[in-house]
Design a protein around this motif. Structure first.
Motif, mmCIF file in Angstrom:
data_model
loop_
_atom_site.group_PDB
_atom_site.id
_atom_site.type_symbol
_atom_site.label_atom_id
_atom_site.label_comp_id
_atom_site.label_asym_id
_atom_site.label_seq_id
_atom_site.Cartn_x
_atom_site.Cartn_y
_atom_site.Cartn_z
ATOM 1 N N ASP A 232 -8.878 17.149 30.610
ATOM 2 C CA ASP A 232 -9.983 17.383 29.687
ATOM 3 C C ASP A 232 -11.026 18.340 30.253
ATOM 4 O O ASP A 232 -11.861 18.859 29.523
ATOM 5 N N SER B 230 -17.879 11.254 33.133
ATOM 6 C CA SER B 230 -17.092 10.897 31.959
ATOM 7 C C SER B 230 -17.572 11.677 30.740
ATOM 8 O O SER B 230 -18.668 12.251 30.731
ATOM 9 N N THR B 231 -16.766 11.688 29.709
ATOM 10 C CA THR B 231 -17.156 12.364 28.465
ATOM 11 C C THR B 231 -18.463 11.815 27.932
ATOM 12 O O THR B 231 -19.375 12.569 27.540
ATOM 13 N N GLU B 232 -18.593 10.484 27.923
ATOM 14 C CA GLU B 232 -19.793 9.852 27.382
ATOM 15 C C GLU B 232 -21.037 10.267 28.160
ATOM 16 O O GLU B 232 -22.085 10.588 27.573
ATOM 17 N N GLN C 176 -21.379 12.981 30.041
ATOM 18 C CA GLN C 176 -21.629 14.421 29.868
ATOM 19 C C GLN C 176 -22.281 14.714 28.519
ATOM 20 O O GLN C 176 -23.129 15.615 28.423
ATOM 21 N N ARG D 272 -16.366 19.023 30.434
ATOM 22 C CA ARG D 272 -15.262 18.459 29.654
ATOM 23 C C ARG D 272 -15.274 19.044 28.248
ATOM 24 O O ARG D 272 -16.327 19.094 27.597
ATOM 25 N N SER E 275 -14.104 17.738 25.611
ATOM 26 C CA SER E 275 -14.395 16.693 24.633
ATOM 27 C C SER E 275 -15.889 16.417 24.492
ATOM 28 O O SER E 275 -16.311 15.754 23.539
ATOM 29 N N ALA E 276 -16.682 16.907 25.443
ATOM 30 C CA ALA E 276 -18.126 16.661 25.386
ATOM 31 C C ALA E 276 -18.862 17.652 24.492
ATOM 32 O O ALA E 276 -20.050 17.499 24.235
#
Length: 429
Positions: free
Chosen positions: A131, A336-338, A340, A353, A355-356
């Motif tokens: 990711d 982590s995505t959350e 970030q 990432r 996903s961020a």
């Protein structure tokens, strides 16, 4: 002075390795350790801006401690300008180093070569690595191993004052360095504002080197390339920009004067990074009119390609940590995505990432402006442990070239010779 492994440092590396092997491990009896069973206290050195960014990181740490109640985090804010020497001193002595450090991506190779930070492959610190953007992930690698986890990223781009370009009759920002110089002259003639302000810091010279097919060195060939023909072309262009397109540079206080001139509308275009935007928006040219600030890739050179260095920060784990498991979990949580997404929304820094990049995150004009620039032009700096040291002689000679105290060729030749003291075994090619 050569940056290498001294006898004292080599002894320290052995000691650190022994400490790491004798401390906690990611596995027990061949089985992964359950995160719920991990306990201990870890120290985290945070180099984010203490006023504008640190509160977000502190809030995330509270969330981490709530998720892992057996782990406590000793948060310490360390100024970005101080952390390199402070960390190296502590890691070398084996006393006072943090378990986890937020480090500039340009220092990863040096820390890894000295044995100060732990390889993270196969640990809990590295999770869902596919990711991460390729550019950000590459900054964490050295000699085939991964020594950090990308946290935030950045690069250099062309920031510009849309109103000034429009008044000068320019429909779009320049795409090449030749256009950059020509547009700067047009802007000065038609608006009275200067086209640009040259930053004499050698880091800001990299887009000119890269876009002309040049670099400081070639590790695969063990050659110093900072004085080759492509580098001469790059520096000749830099000198032309300084002579023909730039506001007069106060070398004693260049960065602050550059920022003041741009944000108050006296300069139309700057090679800058996303870290400057918050300051830019406080000036009369952009305050209350954020849309007037334009974002574009750095111009392309004779090589026909626009390129700028990948910057940002990674989280690294100290090799000698007595709480490796807790350090790995903390590093994973904070990248982590959350996490970030939270960091990007609260601070405006760019995630590593993919996903961020949510709708909420990309609604920030700075992030939306720099995201395509990162994807299009960012590339890693040369992967050498001594790369940080190379910028000093390059900058010293760059300033002499700009001020007319040295020709381009003689300045670069002098730089190459100084590089040889930092890169033993390298030839000037």
């Amino acid at each position: 002075m050569r940056r290498g492994i001294s006898i004292a440092a080599a002894v320290t590396v052995v000691a650190l390795a022994a400490t790491a092997c004798g401390g906690s491990d990611d596995k027990a009896d061949g089985k992964p350790k359950d995160p719920k069973d991990v306990s201990g206290t870890i120290t985290y050195w945070d180099t984010s801006d203490a006023a504008t960014e640190a509160p977000t990181y502190k809030a995330l740490i509270k969330q981490f401690e709530a998720k892992y109640p057996k782990i406590k985090v000793n948060y310490q804010s360390v100024p970005f300008t101080d952390v390199e020497q402070k960390f190296k001193s502590a890691a070398k002595s084996g006393k006072g180093a943090p378990d986890v450090v937020r480090t500039d991506v340009g220092l990863m190779a040096e820390y890894a070569s000295l044995g100060y930070i732990a390889p993270l492959d196969g640990t809990a610190a590295l999770k869902n690595t596919s990711d991460f953007s390729t550019g950000a992930m590459n900054t964490a690698k050295f000699n085939g191993k991964t020594y950090g986890v990308p946290s935030v990223t950045d690069t250099l781009g062309l920031l510009y004052n849309k109103d000034l370009l429009k008044k000068a009759g320019l429909a779009k920002p320049p795409a090449t360095w030749d256009e950059f110089i020509a547009d700067a002259k047009t802007i000065k003639k038609k608006t009275g504002a200067y086209g640009t302000y040259v930053n004499p810091d050698s880091y800001f010279l990299l887009p000119l080197l890269y876009s002309n097919g040049a670099d400081m060195a070639d590790p695969s060939a063990k050659k110093i390339t900072v004085s080759d023909s492509s580098a001469v072309t790059a520096l000749t262009t830099a000198k032309k920009i300084y002579d023909e397109a730039s506001m007069k540079v106060d070398f004693a206080n260049a960065y602050q004067n550059m920022q003041t001139a741009f944000k108050n509308g006296k300069v139309a275009m700057l090679i800058q990074g996303p870290w400057s935007v918050s300051d830019d928006l406080t000036g009369s040219a952009f305050k209350g009119k954020e849309a007037n600030l334009g974002y574009a890739p750095v111009p392309a050179g004779a090589g026909g390609k626009a390129q700028a260095p990948t910057g940002g920060h990674n989280l690294a784990v100290y090799q000698g940590s007595g709480n490796l498991d807790a350090s790995y979990l903390f590093t994973q949580f904070m990248t982590s995505t959350e996490s970030q997404i939270t960091i990007a929304e609260k601070t405006g820094t760019l995630p590593t990432r993919t996903s961020a990049y949510t709708t909420a995150v990309t609604s920030n004009a700075k992030i939306a402006g720099f995201k395509p620039i990162l994807e299009k032009t960012a590339r890693p700096r040369v992967a050498l442990p001594q790369v940080g040291s190379l910028f000093t002689p390059l900058q010293q000679n760059y300033v002499k070239i700009l001020q007319g105290d040295s020709s381009v060729k003689s300045g670069l030749d002098a730089t190459a010779k100084q590089f040889q003291t930092l890169l033993p075994g390298y030839s000037i090619g």
